[in-house]
Design an enzyme around this catalytic site. Structure first.
Site, PDB file in Angstrom:
ATOM      1  N   GLU A   6      16.847   6.634   5.591  1.00 23.19           N
ATOM      2  CA  GLU A   6      17.267   7.199   4.302  1.00 23.19           C
ATOM      3  C   GLU A   6      16.677   6.419   3.131  1.00 23.19           C
ATOM      4  O   GLU A   6      16.429   6.987   2.061  1.00 23.19           O
ATOM      5  CB  GLU A   6      18.790   7.252   4.215  1.00 23.19           C
ATOM      6  CG  GLU A   6      19.465   8.074   5.309  1.00 23.19           C
ATOM      7  CD  GLU A   6      18.925   9.487   5.450  1.00 23.19           C
ATOM      8  OE1 GLU A   6      18.401  10.049   4.469  1.00 23.19           O
ATOM      9  OE2 GLU A   6      19.023  10.045   6.570  1.00 23.19           O
ATOM     10  N   GLU A  46       9.822  13.646   4.950  1.00 25.41           N
ATOM     11  CA  GLU A  46      10.114  13.030   6.243  1.00 25.41           C
ATOM     12  C   GLU A  46       9.070  11.992   6.622  1.00 25.41           C
ATOM     13  O   GLU A  46       9.374  11.028   7.338  1.00 25.41           O
ATOM     14  CB  GLU A  46      10.229  14.095   7.336  1.00 25.41           C
ATOM     15  CG  GLU A  46      11.444  14.994   7.222  1.00 25.41           C
ATOM     16  CD  GLU A  46      12.754  14.224   7.207  1.00 25.41           C
ATOM     17  OE1 GLU A  46      12.828  13.141   7.821  1.00 25.41           O
ATOM     18  OE2 GLU A  46      13.711  14.707   6.576  1.00 25.41           O
TER      19      GLU A  46
END
Length: 498
Positions: A266, A295
């Site tokens: 994250e 991502e």
């Protein structure tokens, strides 16, 4: 032109403000909101998303875009203004196809669906979520119909997260990647002595984990004066502005790897959001280029950095010092092998680098089947277990670690999962390019210095926000298009050496 461009910017800023306000309510729902507030929160989110949509698709927005189209042809192709008009026109052309009432209905359904998923996962009972997911799939099909598609309804949804990508392209990429991964997995499983990871499940004090990982996040470059960390059932990153980028995860006393690697993942997302140029704020350009690119940032920091030997040469002494009772008898070599253990497992976010993409391929196949009607929602638990057995040789013991493990379907994020694998491919290519510019990058990481890597990512990816497409960023940053080669070379070299 300047007056009209300013009028457009004002409208776009209003839309962005409303969407970011909705993001605050969504973050609160997943972190602190009491469970009885489901219905009220669903209505609030529906109102905010509907208002944002109505402002964006209003005739005035279309008129401004039409008036600016001719003038835009005279702007430098890579200027902020030209790219703003290009991206906004694309978004507008898609958004006007969707009624505002549908936007509100989707927002309310996802708000109700989230807590239904939480309850179902806690009880390990898919039936408690089945009706919500039926509604999500129906809404996803309806959304695909509104947006339009030529080949497959999944194309319309995939395009939302990875603009320009087609289902057939993902199928081809996965078809090329799957045999390479399975062959590597077979070779690893045949040649390696089984690695016991039970040391990761000893007792690890929560506050010491927090201190250790927060210090590492700061070292990576995450600015806690512009963000924070909170607990949530499923880790995520959300951005309310470039100066308020928050991440969530859970800290588990008997699982050191869970918080560490989910936080690094994250943090990669958050670094991207904190690094977008302020000039692009409050506009469609003030976010990531695509979910695949996003991502790539999380997977790069989690894996190419966070699971590398140079990183653990630097970080393991600190971890061992923080937890002497748990790790005092574990050598660096042993710990490095443990965090890189290859073993088919039930949970995607805890999967090793080799088997991870098989989880994504499974979900992609189920989602495309749900969209074209060849699969039924009621059949998902059984189908999930069958394909887990076929792909990974294991069968989940219950729905919580099987079909219910991820939050995405509760939020109508159908079309999203392929971006995880696309991100893995991009991450390897970006890291290779950064190493070419900074040949001493590995030595930097071993010394705990991540400034060159972050600086390269900032200047080549983060600062541009959504100004360039994923393909343009890849070409500009690496000199090549999307290719599985760098990723497979990385995996093969790493696990051959291990």
């Amino acid at each position: 032109m300047e007056e009209q461009l300013q009028q457009l910017r004002v409208r776009l800023a209003q839309v962005d403000d409303l969407e970011r306000a909705a993001a605050v309510l969504d973050w609160d729902q997943q972190t602190y909101m009491p469970p009885a507030a489901d219905a009220a929160r669903a209505r609030q989110l529906g109102t905010l998303h509907r208002l944002a949509h109505e402002i964006f698709v209003a005739e005035e927005t279309g008129r401004l875009l039409a008036d600016l189209q001719t003038a835009a042809a005279d702007l430098p192709a890579d200027s902020d203004e030209a790219r703003l008009l290009q991206v906004t026109q694309r978004d507008y052309a898609l958004a006007v196809k969707i009624p505002a009432s549908f936007v509100a209905e989707m927002a309310e359904a996802t708000a109700l669906g989230h807590n239904a998923w939480v309850r179902a996962k806690s009880a390990a009972d898919f039936k408690l979520f089945e009706a919500n997911l039926e509604r999500m799939v129906a809404l996803a099909r309806q959304r695909a119909d509104y947006l339009g598609f030529d080949e497959h309804p999944y194309d319309a949804l995939l395009d939302v997260y990875e603009p320009g990508m087609k289902t057939s392209q993902v199928t081809a990429i996965f078809g090329d990647l799957r045999p390479q991964i399975t062959n590597l997995l077979r070779a690893i499983m045949a040649s390696r002595t089984p690695v016991d990871d039970s040391v990761l499940h000893r007792h690890y004090d929560v506050e010491r984990q927090r201190t250790l990982v927060y210090d590492l996040m700061r070292r990576f470059g995450y600015d806690f004066t512009r963000g924070r960390h909170d607990a949530a059932p499923h880790p995520f990153c959300t951005s309310f502005s470039m100066d308020d980028v928050r991440i969530t995860s859970r800290i588990v006393e008997d699982n050191l790897a869970y918080f560490l690697f989910s936080a690094l993942h994250e943090t990669g997302h958050a670094l991207y959001e904190q690094g977008v140029s302020p000039a692009l704020g409050r506009s469609p350009l003030g976010q990531g280029a695509s979910l695949g690119v996003h991502e790539s940032q999380s997977r790069l920091w989690e894996n190419l950095v966070g699971r590398s030997r140079p990183f653990w040469n630097f970080f393991y002494p600190q971890v061992q010092a923080a937890f002497p009772d748990a790790l005092g008898d574990v050598s660096l070599d042993a710990f490095y092998r443990i965090v890189n253990r290859v073993q088919p497992s039930f949970i995607r976010i805890e999967a090793d680098e080799v088997t991870y993409n098989l989880h994504i391929m499974l979900r992609f196949e189920l989602e495309t089947g749900l969209l074209n009607g060849s699969l039924r929602v009621a059949d998902l638990p059984a189908l999930w277990n069958e394909r887990m057995e076929a792909y990974l040789g294991i069968t989940p013991p219950n729905d919580a670690v099987g079909v219910l493990q991820d939050v995405h379907w509760s939020q109508a994020l159908i079309g999203y999962f392929p971006t995880y694998t696309l991100g893995n491919l991009m991450a390897a290519a970006f890291f290779d390019a950064a190493q070419r510019q900074f040949p001493g990058l590995v030595n930097d990481i071993e010394a705990g210095d991540f400034s060159h890597l972050l600086g390269w990512l900032r200047s080549h990816i983060h600062v541009h926000g959504r100004k360039f497409t994923a393909n343009e960023l890849l070409q500009r940053a690496t000199g090549a298009a999307l290719d599985a080669g760098p990723f497979m070379r990385y995996l093969t070299n790493k696990f051959t050496n291990l």
